[in-house]
Design a protein around this motif. Sequence first.
Motif, PDB file in Angstrom:
ATOM      1  N   GLY A  13       8.744  -0.689 -11.409  1.00  0.00           N
ATOM      2  CA  GLY A  13       7.734  -1.716 -11.182  1.00  0.00           C
ATOM      3  C   GLY A  13       7.831  -2.310  -9.789  1.00  0.00           C
ATOM      4  O   GLY A  13       8.923  -2.446  -9.232  1.00  0.00           O
ATOM      5  N   TYR A  14       6.650  -2.661  -9.240  1.00  0.00           N
ATOM      6  CA  TYR A  14       6.569  -3.228  -7.888  1.00  0.00           C
ATOM      7  C   TYR A  14       5.606  -4.416  -7.897  1.00  0.00           C
ATOM      8  O   TYR A  14       4.642  -4.442  -8.663  1.00  0.00           O
ATOM      9  CB  TYR A  14       6.060  -2.186  -6.883  1.00  0.00           C
ATOM     10  CG  TYR A  14       6.886  -0.927  -6.808  1.00  0.00           C
ATOM     11  CD1 TYR A  14       7.905  -0.780  -5.862  1.00  0.00           C
ATOM     12  CD2 TYR A  14       6.645   0.126  -7.686  1.00  0.00           C
ATOM     13  CE1 TYR A  14       8.659   0.384  -5.803  1.00  0.00           C
ATOM     14  CE2 TYR A  14       7.404   1.292  -7.631  1.00  0.00           C
ATOM     15  CZ  TYR A  14       8.402   1.418  -6.692  1.00  0.00           C
ATOM     16  OH  TYR A  14       9.142   2.567  -6.634  1.00  0.00           O
ATOM     17  N   GLU A  15       5.849  -5.356  -6.993  1.00  0.00           N
ATOM     18  CA  GLU A  15       4.964  -6.508  -6.880  1.00  0.00           C
ATOM     19  C   GLU A  15       3.775  -6.259  -5.956  1.00  0.00           C
ATOM     20  O   GLU A  15       2.709  -6.838  -6.131  1.00  0.00           O
ATOM     21  CB  GLU A  15       5.728  -7.733  -6.377  1.00  0.00           C
ATOM     22  CG  GLU A  15       6.631  -8.358  -7.417  1.00  0.00           C
ATOM     23  CD  GLU A  15       7.088  -9.744  -7.023  1.00  0.00           C
ATOM     24  OE1 GLU A  15       6.908 -10.111  -5.844  1.00  0.00           O
ATOM     25  OE2 GLU A  15       7.629 -10.454  -7.888  1.00  0.00           O
ATOM     26  N   LYS A  16       3.937  -5.405  -4.946  1.00  0.00           N
ATOM     27  CA  LYS A  16       2.925  -5.230  -3.912  1.00  0.00           C
ATOM     28  C   LYS A  16       2.065  -3.987  -4.161  1.00  0.00           C
ATOM     29  O   LYS A  16       2.557  -2.982  -4.677  1.00  0.00           O
ATOM     30  CB  LYS A  16       3.582  -5.134  -2.535  1.00  0.00           C
ATOM     31  CG  LYS A  16       4.415  -6.349  -2.146  1.00  0.00           C
ATOM     32  CD  LYS A  16       3.560  -7.591  -2.003  1.00  0.00           C
ATOM     33  CE  LYS A  16       4.394  -8.771  -1.506  1.00  0.00           C
ATOM     34  NZ  LYS A  16       3.593 -10.004  -1.369  1.00  0.00           N
ATOM     35  N   PRO A  17       0.801  -4.028  -3.759  1.00  0.00           N
ATOM     36  CA  PRO A  17      -0.082  -2.867  -3.951  1.00  0.00           C
ATOM     37  C   PRO A  17       0.302  -1.662  -3.115  1.00  0.00           C
ATOM     38  O   PRO A  17      -0.187  -0.564  -3.373  1.00  0.00           O
ATOM     39  CB  PRO A  17      -1.467  -3.399  -3.553  1.00  0.00           C
ATOM     40  CG  PRO A  17      -1.207  -4.601  -2.705  1.00  0.00           C
ATOM     41  CD  PRO A  17       0.063  -5.201  -3.230  1.00  0.00           C
ATOM     42  N   ASP A  18       1.173  -1.853  -2.096  1.00  0.00           N
ATOM     43  CA  ASP A  18       1.659  -0.709  -1.324  1.00  0.00           C
ATOM     44  C   ASP A  18       2.981  -0.192  -1.893  1.00  0.00           C
ATOM     45  O   ASP A  18       3.666   0.599  -1.276  1.00  0.00           O
ATOM     46  CB  ASP A  18       1.825  -1.075   0.151  1.00  0.00           C
ATOM     47  CG  ASP A  18       2.855  -2.193   0.367  1.00  0.00           C
ATOM     48  OD1 ASP A  18       3.354  -2.763  -0.632  1.00  0.00           O
ATOM     49  OD2 ASP A  18       3.151  -2.507   1.532  1.00  0.00           O
TER      50      ASP A  18
END
Length: 220
Positions: A13-18
């Motif tokens: 999982g990641y917080e940023k769209p990149d």
Amino acid sequence: MESGKLTKMKVIGYEKPDYSEEIGEYEVLVNPDNYKNRAELNYTTNASPIGTSAETVKFRGAGSNVFEINFFFDGTGVMTQEKVDNQISKLKKLIFSYNGDIHEPNYVKIFWGTQFLFQGRLKSWQPSYTMMDPEGTPLRAEIACTFIYSITPKKKALLENRNSSDLTHVREVKAGDHLPGMCYKIYGDSKYYLQVARFNGISDFRSILPGDQITFPPLN
């Protein structure tokens, strides 16, 4: 990979769209038997005159790209002592639950060992409980998940080479170029050559020469 060790599928999982600022990962209990990766293309059709047997379809752009997979959970004690609800909660927090820092669910990438499979966001979550203990607590479960592909606008523009009719383009005339042909390459239709000629102050579209700079404006 260590000899004899099974390579597991992993969701990150990641917080940023990149896909920066990793916030956690989930390693599946059991590797899936299969997964599906479905992509679509969008087209428009021109109304065909009555009596014709076929119609022309025109490409509009890429449609949805979705990834479908089922996650398996077991709480019988054969594979793990952790309860099914706890296992599900870890995955749900990573891909489904609302992240208060970004005010929406997380971005995710899916890997199988070192092989990259998909990136995007969860679209649907459908649990199915297949075994219960005498008190009604689930001992096994399967969750069907559908993810939708997602990239940043910047990366999308780079992939498409910013070749779209809703953007302004400036092109240099090359030997052999003519205005209708240049319009066809940019707009997908040569009929806009008079509109482009007027926009550029060209009185005779046949008079363009190699080295001339032609501006192709956005079209509604």
